[in-house]
Enzyme design. Structure first.
Site, short mmCIF file in Angstrom:
data_model
loop_
_atom_site.label_atom_id
_atom_site.label_comp_id
_atom_site.label_asym_id
_atom_site.label_seq_id
_atom_site.Cartn_x
_atom_site.Cartn_y
_atom_site.Cartn_z
N LYS A 70 1.07 -1.13 -0.20
CA LYS A 70 -0.16 -0.66 0.04
C LYS A 70 0.90 0.82 -0.27
O LYS A 70 0.34 2.27 1.03
CB LYS A 70 -0.99 0.16 1.27
CG LYS A 70 -1.74 -1.23 0.91
CD LYS A 70 -3.23 -0.49 2.17
CE LYS A 70 -4.18 -1.68 1.53
NZ LYS A 70 -3.77 -3.04 3.08
N ILE A 74 5.26 10.68 -1.66
CA ILE A 74 5.05 11.59 -3.44
C ILE A 74 6.09 10.34 -5.03
O ILE A 74 6.85 9.54 -4.31
CB ILE A 74 6.32 12.29 -3.20
CG1 ILE A 74 7.44 12.17 -3.02
CG2 ILE A 74 5.94 13.97 -2.40
CD1 ILE A 74 9.19 13.48 -2.94
O1 C5P Z 1 -9.85 -10.39 7.76
P1 C5P Z 1 -10.70 -9.72 6.31
O2 C5P Z 1 -10.98 -10.66 5.45
O3 C5P Z 1 -11.43 -8.85 6.44
O4 C5P Z 1 -9.12 -8.98 5.76
C1 C5P Z 1 -9.05 -8.35 4.33
C2 C5P Z 1 -7.88 -8.08 3.98
O5 C5P Z 1 -7.94 -7.14 3.07
C3 C5P Z 1 -6.96 -7.06 5.22
O6 C5P Z 1 -5.30 -7.55 5.15
C4 C5P Z 1 -6.97 -5.39 4.75
O7 C5P Z 1 -5.81 -4.99 4.51
C5 C5P Z 1 -7.31 -6.05 3.40
N1 C5P Z 1 -7.74 -4.90 2.62
C6 C5P Z 1 -9.13 -4.33 3.04
N2 C5P Z 1 -9.74 -3.54 1.82
C7 C5P Z 1 -8.96 -2.89 0.56
C8 C5P Z 1 -7.41 -3.69 1.23
C9 C5P Z 1 -7.52 -4.11 1.42
O8 C5P Z 1 -9.38 -4.92 3.80
N3 C5P Z 1 -9.90 -2.37 0.52
#
Ligand code: C5P
Length: 251
Positions: A70, A74
Site C-alpha cells: 500500500k 510523492i
Molecule cells: O480479515 P479480512 O477478510 O477483513 O481481511 C481483509 C484484508 O484485506 C486485510 O488484510 C486488509 O488489510 C485488506 N484490505 C481491505 N480492503 C482494501 C484493501 C485491503 O480489507 N480495500
C-alpha cells in the site's frame, strides 16, 4: 498484464495473513499446505520480519505472494519503493490509487526499471488500492467528497491510465468497473469477502465469495473467516475447503 484464467477455485483465493511474526504465519501456512491459495502478506509482517523473509516464507510453501505494501507517497518515493519491492520478486504488490497520476506512473516505472536492471525473470502484478472496504458511504463522502462507487471508478480509471495491472476494490463496485471501457480489463482483487457463515468484523462493504465471482471479481482476499474461523467451521483448512465448495458452484 491480461486477466487471469483459473484452473481451480483455490487459485482465486488470497488468504490475508495478518500477523506480526513468521512463526504465527507458519502455523496458518502449515494448515493450508498444498491447497494452491495465494498468501497476502500485510505490512504488519512485512514491517516486523522484512519483505525478504515474507517472500522466502511463501516460496517455502510453494505459494504465490501478494505483498500488501500500500505505497502512498510523492512520485519519486513511490518509484523507489516499487523498485525495491520488485527486487524481492513478489507475484503482486500494491500502491494507493488515491494518489496523483504521476505517482501511479512512477510505480510502473520503478518496477520496469528493477526488472531490467536486475534481469528479473518476471514482473510482479501491480495493483492500485481504490477505496478501502472498511470505509462506508458517509466516511467516503467526508474523506473524498463523494460516494465509494464514484471514487472507485475515478481511482481505477487513473490506475488503468497509469498502466497498473489491476485494482483492489469492493466486490460491490466490480460490476461498475467491468461495464466501463476504461476499467473493464483490469485485474480485480476484492477484499471485504464474507461467507454467509462468517462475522463481518470491521468491514463495511461485504459480499459472499460466490457473489463476488458472479459480479466479475478475479481474486478474493479473505482473512479472518479463514485465519480465525467460527468454531463450527473448524480449522483454516476447513474454511478454505468450504469456500472452494461454494465457488465451485458458480459457473
Ligand atoms: O480479515 P479480512 O477478510 O477483513 O481481511 C481483509 C484484508 O484485506 C486485510 O488484510 C486488509 O488489510 C485488506 N484490505 C481491505 N480492503 C482494501 C484493501 C485491503 O480489507 N480495500
Amino acid at each position: 498484464m491480461s486477466r487471469p484464467t483459473f484452473t481451480s477455485s483455490a487459485k482465486r483465493i488470497m488468504v490475508a495473513i495478518d500477523v506480526d511474526e513468521l512463526s504465527e504465519a507458519k502455523k496458518i501456512a502449515e494448515n493450508l499446505k498444498d491447497l494452491g491459495v495465494t498468501f497476502k502478506i500485510g505490512n504488519q509482517l512485512g514491517t516486523y520480519e522484512g519483505w525478504q523473509k515474507a517472500v522466502e516464507f511463501a516460496r517455502q510453501y510453494g505459494a504465490q505472494i501478494f505483498c500488501d505494501t500500500k505505497f502512498k507517497d510523492i512520485p519519486n518515493t513511490v518509484e523507489k519503493s516499487a523498485r525495491a519491492i520488485t527486487r524481492r520478486q513478489p507475484d503482486f504488490f500494491n500502491v494507493m490509487a488515491d494518489n496523483n497520476l504521476a505517482a501511479l506512473v512512477a510505480a510502473v516505472d520503478g518496477t520496469k526499471n528493477a526488472v531490467e536492471d536486475f534481469s528479473l525473470a518476471s514482473k510482479p502484478i501491480i495493483l492500485g488500492v481504490t477505496v478501502l472496504t472498511s470505509i462506508n458511504s458517509e466516511e467516503s463522502d467526508q474523506i473524498y467528497g463523494d460516494d465509494p462507487a464514484s471514487k472507485v471508478l475515478q481511482f481505477a480509471s487513473n490506475a488503468a491510465k497509469a498502466g497498473l495491472d489491476g485494482v483492489v476494490c469492493s466486490a460491490e463496485e466490480v460490476t461498475i468497473l467491468r461495464s466501463d471501457k476504461r476499467t473493464s480489463n483490469l485485474i480485480l482483487v476484492t477484499p471485504g469477502i464474507r461467507p454467509s457463515w462468517a462475522a463481518p468484523n470491521d468491514q463495511a462493504r461485504i459480499i459472499t465469495p460466490s457473489q463476488a465471482v458472479k459480479n466479475g471479481s478475479d481474486y478474493l482476499v479473505i482473512g479472518r473467516p479463514i485465519t480465525q474461523p467460527p468454531k463450527d467451521i473448524g480449522s483454516p483448512r476447513d474454511a478454505v475447503l468450504k469456500i472452494i465448495e461454494e465457488l465451485d458452484q458458480v459457473k
